[in-house]
Scaffold this motif. Structure first.
Motif, PDB file in Angstrom:
ATOM      1  N   VAL A 125     -64.721 -91.011  86.336  1.00  0.00           N
ATOM      2  CA  VAL A 125     -66.188 -91.038  86.249  1.00  0.00           C
ATOM      3  C   VAL A 125     -66.633 -90.085  85.137  1.00  0.00           C
ATOM      4  CG1 VAL A 125     -66.781 -91.849  88.574  1.00  0.00           C
ATOM      5  CG2 VAL A 125     -66.252 -89.449  88.218  1.00  0.00           C
ATOM      6  N   PRO A 126     -66.334 -90.421  83.900  1.00  0.00           N
ATOM      7  CA  PRO A 126     -66.571 -89.508  82.781  1.00  0.00           C
ATOM      8  C   PRO A 126     -68.028 -89.115  82.583  1.00  0.00           C
ATOM      9  CG  PRO A 126     -65.964 -91.688  81.980  1.00  0.00           C
ATOM     10  CD  PRO A 126     -65.778 -91.699  83.459  1.00  0.00           C
ATOM     11  N   GLU A 127     -68.956 -89.940  83.015  1.00  0.00           N
ATOM     12  CA  GLU A 127     -70.368 -89.598  82.830  1.00  0.00           C
ATOM     13  C   GLU A 127     -70.785 -88.372  83.635  1.00  0.00           C
ATOM     14  OE1 GLU A 127     -72.398 -90.806  80.451  1.00  0.00           O
ATOM     15  OE2 GLU A 127     -70.547 -91.791  79.828  1.00  0.00           O
ATOM     16  N   VAL A 128     -70.051 -88.056  84.693  1.00  0.00           N
ATOM     17  CA  VAL A 128     -70.345 -86.837  85.461  1.00  0.00           C
ATOM     18  C   VAL A 128     -70.187 -85.619  84.558  1.00  0.00           C
ATOM     19  CG1 VAL A 128     -69.579 -85.373  87.388  1.00  0.00           C
ATOM     20  CG2 VAL A 128     -69.708 -87.857  87.671  1.00  0.00           C
ATOM     21  N   LEU A 129     -69.196 -85.663  83.688  1.00  0.00           N
ATOM     22  CA  LEU A 129     -68.913 -84.534  82.794  1.00  0.00           C
ATOM     23  C   LEU A 129     -69.650 -84.617  81.464  1.00  0.00           C
ATOM     24  CD1 LEU A 129     -65.070 -84.312  83.362  1.00  0.00           C
ATOM     25  CD2 LEU A 129     -66.780 -82.660  84.106  1.00  0.00           C
ATOM     26  N   ALA A 130     -70.411 -85.699  81.244  1.00  0.00           N
ATOM     27  CA  ALA A 130     -71.033 -85.924  79.938  1.00  0.00           C
ATOM     28  C   ALA A 130     -71.790 -84.709  79.396  1.00  0.00           C
ATOM     29  CB  ALA A 130     -71.929 -87.149  79.989  1.00  0.00           C
ATOM     30  N   PRO A 131     -72.497 -83.952  80.215  1.00  0.00           N
ATOM     31  CA  PRO A 131     -73.220 -82.812  79.637  1.00  0.00           C
ATOM     32  C   PRO A 131     -72.311 -81.634  79.249  1.00  0.00           C
ATOM     33  CG  PRO A 131     -74.018 -83.303  81.875  1.00  0.00           C
ATOM     34  CD  PRO A 131     -72.842 -84.183  81.609  1.00  0.00           C
ATOM     35  N   PHE A 132     -71.048 -81.703  79.625  1.00  0.00           N
ATOM     36  CA  PHE A 132     -70.133 -80.587  79.406  1.00  0.00           C
ATOM     37  C   PHE A 132     -69.043 -80.966  78.413  1.00  0.00           C
ATOM     38  CE2 PHE A 132     -71.733 -80.451  83.761  1.00  0.00           C
ATOM     39  CZ  PHE A 132     -72.373 -79.216  83.769  1.00  0.00           C
ATOM     40  N   ASN A 133     -68.652 -80.040  77.594  1.00  0.00           N
ATOM     41  CA  ASN A 133     -67.552 -80.243  76.665  1.00  0.00           C
ATOM     42  C   ASN A 133     -66.260 -79.847  77.366  1.00  0.00           C
ATOM     43  OD1 ASN A 133     -65.575 -78.947  74.628  1.00  0.00           O
ATOM     44  ND2 ASN A 133     -66.881 -80.257  73.368  1.00  0.00           N
ATOM     45  N   ALA A 134     -65.299 -80.758  77.434  1.00  0.00           N
ATOM     46  CA  ALA A 134     -64.048 -80.504  78.166  1.00  0.00           C
ATOM     47  C   ALA A 134     -63.297 -79.309  77.594  1.00  0.00           C
ATOM     48  CB  ALA A 134     -63.166 -81.741  78.154  1.00  0.00           C
ATOM     49  N   ASP A 135     -63.232 -79.191  76.266  1.00  0.00           N
ATOM     50  CA  ASP A 135     -62.510 -78.060  75.676  1.00  0.00           C
ATOM     51  C   ASP A 135     -63.158 -76.731  76.051  1.00  0.00           C
ATOM     52  OD1 ASP A 135     -60.506 -79.582  74.506  1.00  0.00           O
ATOM     53  OD2 ASP A 135     -61.590 -79.826  72.625  1.00  0.00           O
ATOM     54  N   ASP A 136     -64.496 -76.701  76.132  1.00  0.00           N
ATOM     55  CA  ASP A 136     -65.185 -75.480  76.553  1.00  0.00           C
ATOM     56  C   ASP A 136     -64.905 -75.179  78.028  1.00  0.00           C
ATOM     57  OD1 ASP A 136     -66.231 -75.251  73.994  1.00  0.00           O
ATOM     58  OD2 ASP A 136     -68.200 -76.072  74.550  1.00  0.00           O
ATOM     59  N   LEU A 137     -64.910 -76.224  78.852  1.00  0.00           N
ATOM     60  CA  LEU A 137     -64.590 -76.024  80.272  1.00  0.00           C
ATOM     61  C   LEU A 137     -63.181 -75.456  80.436  1.00  0.00           C
ATOM     62  CD1 LEU A 137     -66.033 -79.257  81.915  1.00  0.00           C
ATOM     63  CD2 LEU A 137     -66.819 -76.922  82.297  1.00  0.00           C
TER      64      LEU A 137
END
Length: 189
Positions: free
Chosen positions: A166-178
């Motif tokens: 469900v990639p849209e859940v993370l859309a506001p966040f940058n994975a590399d930053d997380l």
């Protein structure tokens, strides 16, 4: 059973594709044969049963999803928070590039809740994988302790599941930053 390792690997990879696409219920020898582009009956010559196929898929998925730290700067880079962050990002992107492998692993995990033998085999494989990560961090000298590795293992697992399902859940966040935040907070005193 037939002993052609390259053919066996191709069949297991085909099974991973079928498992990711059609789920555990769709994983049949016939479906694996079709996916691999081999004559009907080939998979049944390589695997004693569907359970045997599922167990071999479970073992092989981890080989596909594992990264080689030496290919990501660790051979010539001093152990550091930056190196750990780089390795976690490399793992995330490697698994993202093999979405099928990870989705097949999720399907396998679900199927393991219904098959005690598969659950035992998968538990052994996952436990060995976690301990290999712990030992790898110890041997590398990368900052942190065993709990750091465990926390990162499960944080990354959750991030990857969300990203691939469900990639849209993370859309506001940058994975590399997380991932950088995961690393830094797991190392906090």
């Amino acid at each position: 059973m037939v002993q052609n390792p390259a053919r066996r690997t191709a069949l297991v990879d085909a099974a991973i594709e079928v498992l990711a696409r059609d789920g555990a219920r769709g994983l049949t020898f016939r479906a694996v044969d079709a996916e691999a582009g081999v004559p009907k009956g080939t998979a049944s010559n390589y695997f004693a049963s569907r359970d045997d196929l599922l167990n071999q898929v479970g073992a092989h998925i981890h080989q596909r999803l594992t990264i080689d730290p030496a290919q990501h700067g660790s051979a010539d880079q001093a152990p550091s928070v930056e190196l750990l962050t780089e390795l976690m990002r490399a793992l995330f992107h490697h698994i993202s590039d093999d979405r099928t492998g990870w989705l097949a692993l999720l399907e396998l995990r679900l199927e393991a809740t219904r098959r005690p033998e598969l659950q035992a085999a998968l538990t052994e494989t996952l436990r060995a994988n976690l301990h290999a990560n712990i030992e790898g961090r110890r041997e590398s000298g990368i900052p942190g302790d065993d709990m750091t590795t465990v926390l990162l293992y499960y944080a990354m697992t959750g991030l990857i599941v969300e990203h691939l399902t469900v990639p849209e859940v993370l859309a506001p966040f940058n994975a590399d930053d997380l991932i950088a935040t995961f690393v830094n907070r797991s190392l906090a005193p």
